[in-house]
Design a protein around this motif. Structure first.
Motif, mmCIF file in Angstrom:
data_model
loop_
_atom_site.group_PDB
_atom_site.id
_atom_site.type_symbol
_atom_site.label_atom_id
_atom_site.label_comp_id
_atom_site.label_asym_id
_atom_site.label_seq_id
_atom_site.Cartn_x
_atom_site.Cartn_y
_atom_site.Cartn_z
ATOM 1 N N HIS A 255 0.754 -1.156 0.022
ATOM 2 C CA HIS A 255 -0.157 -0.176 -0.072
ATOM 3 C C HIS A 255 0.678 1.275 -0.183
ATOM 4 O O HIS A 255 1.163 1.933 1.111
ATOM 5 C CB HIS A 255 -0.996 0.107 1.217
ATOM 6 N N HIS B 103 1.701 4.861 -2.302
ATOM 7 C CA HIS B 103 1.434 6.080 -3.480
ATOM 8 C C HIS B 103 2.708 6.652 -4.175
ATOM 9 O O HIS B 103 2.686 7.960 -4.127
ATOM 10 C CB HIS B 103 0.622 7.124 -2.723
ATOM 11 N N ASN C 200 -2.879 3.013 -5.136
ATOM 12 C CA ASN C 200 -3.915 2.587 -4.170
ATOM 13 C C ASN C 200 -4.931 3.516 -4.154
ATOM 14 O O ASN C 200 -4.600 4.544 -4.375
ATOM 15 C CB ASN C 200 -3.282 2.140 -2.828
ATOM 16 N N CYS C 201 -6.135 3.270 -3.626
ATOM 17 C CA CYS C 201 -7.095 4.304 -3.091
ATOM 18 C C CYS C 201 -7.772 4.882 -4.187
ATOM 19 O O CYS C 201 -8.086 6.108 -4.105
ATOM 20 C CB CYS C 201 -6.560 5.312 -2.015
ATOM 21 N N GLU D 41 -3.887 12.975 -1.257
ATOM 22 C CA GLU D 41 -2.832 12.259 -0.579
ATOM 23 C C GLU D 41 -1.689 13.346 -0.137
ATOM 24 O O GLU D 41 -0.636 12.997 0.436
ATOM 25 C CB GLU D 41 -2.053 11.382 -1.528
ATOM 26 N N ASP E 257 0.904 3.998 3.111
ATOM 27 C CA ASP E 257 0.776 5.300 2.391
ATOM 28 C C ASP E 257 2.072 5.801 1.938
ATOM 29 O O ASP E 257 2.122 7.202 1.969
ATOM 30 C CB ASP E 257 -0.117 6.305 2.873
#
Ligand SMILES: [Zn+2]
Length: 566
Positions: free
Chosen positions: A60, A62, A88-89, A112, A439
């Motif tokens: 996970h 970014h 992700n997300c 983010e 993240d």
């Protein structure tokens, strides 16, 4: 002749079995022998007294933008991570028509907290389709391996244009099929999966909700069915679950119609502190019914870091602070130390929006060095202020000015209702979870959780004082074999002949976290939080040493991992 031989370490191989003394032989980027290895090698690494583990797989992250300009992918590469999964997300930068670049940046900046100026200067946009994005990543060299997922937000805007940015717009049947087909083609080209966000916490820079927030059953199931036709790829979903049963039923249907695995973010919120157990119960029921569903759980609280250089501090919204907020740090610190300004700011009311998050000094802590991620209620700044007989605002104000204004305060906001990490530990122990949600590469001015893998091992493996820990071999398996399996990587996550030589050599007693700090090293001088580790003697990717005692060697053996090829 071996390329390298790692001799005499304690091998914790990712299987969960007990560690054992042995050697690891490496040739052409792969592990070729484990145990007692007598074949000669060009290069021998003495691992006596060290743990030898597989490299961590972080599912996970970014790094979608950063990966296009930064070969080193820090902070992950400082933390023993040898493979990162990004996209992700529901946010990312492909597919993208040229006129959507600015909007995608504003979405990533809002969701983010990655500086838009850094993204605008850093990204070269050598792609339009997702397969072209994969090709652009493949042309670059990195310290560690990386894999990408197709984000719903970008896909929606690509297919639906302006309308796609608005979550209340419903795609036509033709548009839904187009999104599904593009996702399927991206996965066939090597994307690991498809990701979507259904949380109100995710907004563009201008405050608009994330485009996939309320995507309905026709859209979600239509995309899932198309992906299922390809027979490959995974789903990653983040969701508020305001209606737990209803939302979960939709996500479960996506797995049913596609036959593809799904992971869902799970964390405890103070507003509904028991909901996570119900969500994991539903995931467990689905898993028992043969559906490949898992929860992605954070190994510690997800917390905001507050400070004068961070995105927020408890006085960010006070008029007396805002007047000096743009000054360079040393001048700002000098102005904030003026007694009249201090008195004025302390007398002002915080704006209502920030009061909930920032105003609770009962949940605000000094993180310290080494950082303490499991502080007790008595360690809060409110409790300290009571002991000193002073106003909590005043104590917080003074703490922020420490270290010449570089001090960072910690405000855990998920997984910390009860002021300890028993909830995180229970989540980790659930048979239907994998560790994730760090993240890494995102939340540059507020959160620094790319260090989750190091924390997971250290905290539960040896440091925890306020409750039970967890076994080292089990922890290693969670961060290697289990995360690799979640995204379908079969060529890594264990130490076994034939697998990639992605390895950590760890000085276990020394392994630990350094405190987070703020640096300005993104493109356009953009700011980000970073955190380093100690105790990783060496990290190897495909048999090459990429990091040694916390210093990147400059080696760039990392490549794009195409799903299916791994
Ligand atoms: Zn995320």
């Amino acid at each position: 002749m071996l390329d390298s031989l790692i001799r005499g370490g304690t091998i914790v191989d990712g299987s969960g079995e007990a560690g054992f003394e042995g050697d690891v032989g490496i040739r052409a980027g792969r592990i070729v022998a484990v145990g007692e290895v007598s074949e000669p090698a060009r290069h021998v690494i003495d691992a006596a007294g060290l743990l030898v583990t597989p490299g961590w797989v972080d599912v996970h992250t970014h790094y979608d933008g950063q990966a296009t300009w930064d070969p080193f992918l820090t902070p992950s590469s400082w933390h023993g991570v040898t493979t990162v999964v990004m996209g992700n997300c529901g946010v990312g930068f492909a597919p993208a028509q040229p006129d959507r670049h600015e909007w995608l940046i504003s979405l990533m900046e809002g969701v983010e907290d990655i500086p838009g100026t850094a993204l605008a200067e850093g990204i070269r946009w050598e792609w339009e389709s997702f397969p072209e994005y994969l090709d652009a990543l493949e042309r670059r060299r990195h310290a560690i391996d990386l894999a990408a997922q197709v984000p719903h937000g970008a896909l929606r805007a690509f297919v639906m244009g302006e309308r796609g940015a608005d979550h209340t717009e419903v795609p036509s049947e033709r548009e839904t099929v187009a999104m599904g087909r593009l996702a399927r083609e991206a996965i066939a080209a090597g994307a690991v999966g498809f990701t979507s966000s259904r949380t109100r916490n995710h907004r563009t820079r201008d405050g608009a909700p994330t485009p996939s927030l309320t995507a309905g059953p026709d859209e979600m199931l239509g995309i899932a069915a198309e992906i299922g036709r390809g027979g490959r790829g995974v789903f990653e979903i983040v969701c508020d679950f305001a209606d737990l049963e209803g939302e979960f039923a939709l996500l479960r249907r996506m797995v049913e119609v596609s036959g593809r695995p799904m992971s869902i973010s799970v964390a405890q919120s103070d507003q509904a502190p028991d909901q996570w157990t119900r969500l994991l119960g539903l995931i467990g029921e689905a898993a028992d019914a043969g559906l490949p569903m898992k929860g992605q759980v954070p190994p510690r609280a997800i917390g905001l870091l507050l400070g004068l250089q961070a995105t927020l501090n408890p006085f960010s919204g006070h008029p007396g602070y805002r007047e000096v907020a743009e000054l360079p740090l040393p001048e700002r610190v000098a102005r904030l130390r003026e007694p009249a300004r201090r008195a004025r700011i302390l007398a002002e009311e915080p704006p209502p929006g920030l009061r909930f998050l920032l105003g609770s000094f009962e949940r605000l802590f000094v993180l310290g060095d080494p950082p303490d991620y499991e502080p007790s209620a008595e360690q809060s700044l409110a409790a300290e202020a009571r002991r000193r007989g002073m106003a909590p605002e005043a104590l917080v104000y003074d703490r922020l000015l420490e270290d010449e204004g570089r001090a960072l305060l910690y405000r855990p906001f998920l997984n910390y209702t009860d002021f300890d990490l028993d909830v995180s530990r229970r989540m980790l122990l659930d048979p239907h979870t994998v560790p994730g949600l760090g993240d890494a590469g995102a939340h540059c001015g507020m959160i620094c959780d790319g260090s989750f893998p190091t924390f997971l091992l250290c905290h539960y493996g040896k440091e925890r004082r306020r409750g039970e820990g967890l076994g080292l071999e089990w922890l290693v398996k969670r961060q290697t074999a289990d995360t690799a399996a979640l995204v379908g990587f079969r060529d890594r996550g264990r130490i076994a002949p034939g697998l990639r030589a992605d390895l950590n050599l760890i000085d276990w007693p020394a392994l630990g976290l350094r405190p987070p700090e703020i640096v300005f090293d993104l493109p356009a001088g953009g700011r980000r939080l970073i955190q380093q580790a100690r105790g990783y003697r060496m990290t190897l990717v495909a048999g090459e040493v990429i990091c040694e005692d916390g210093k990147l060697t400059g080696a760039l053996p990392g490549r794009l991992v195409r799903a299916g090829a791994a």
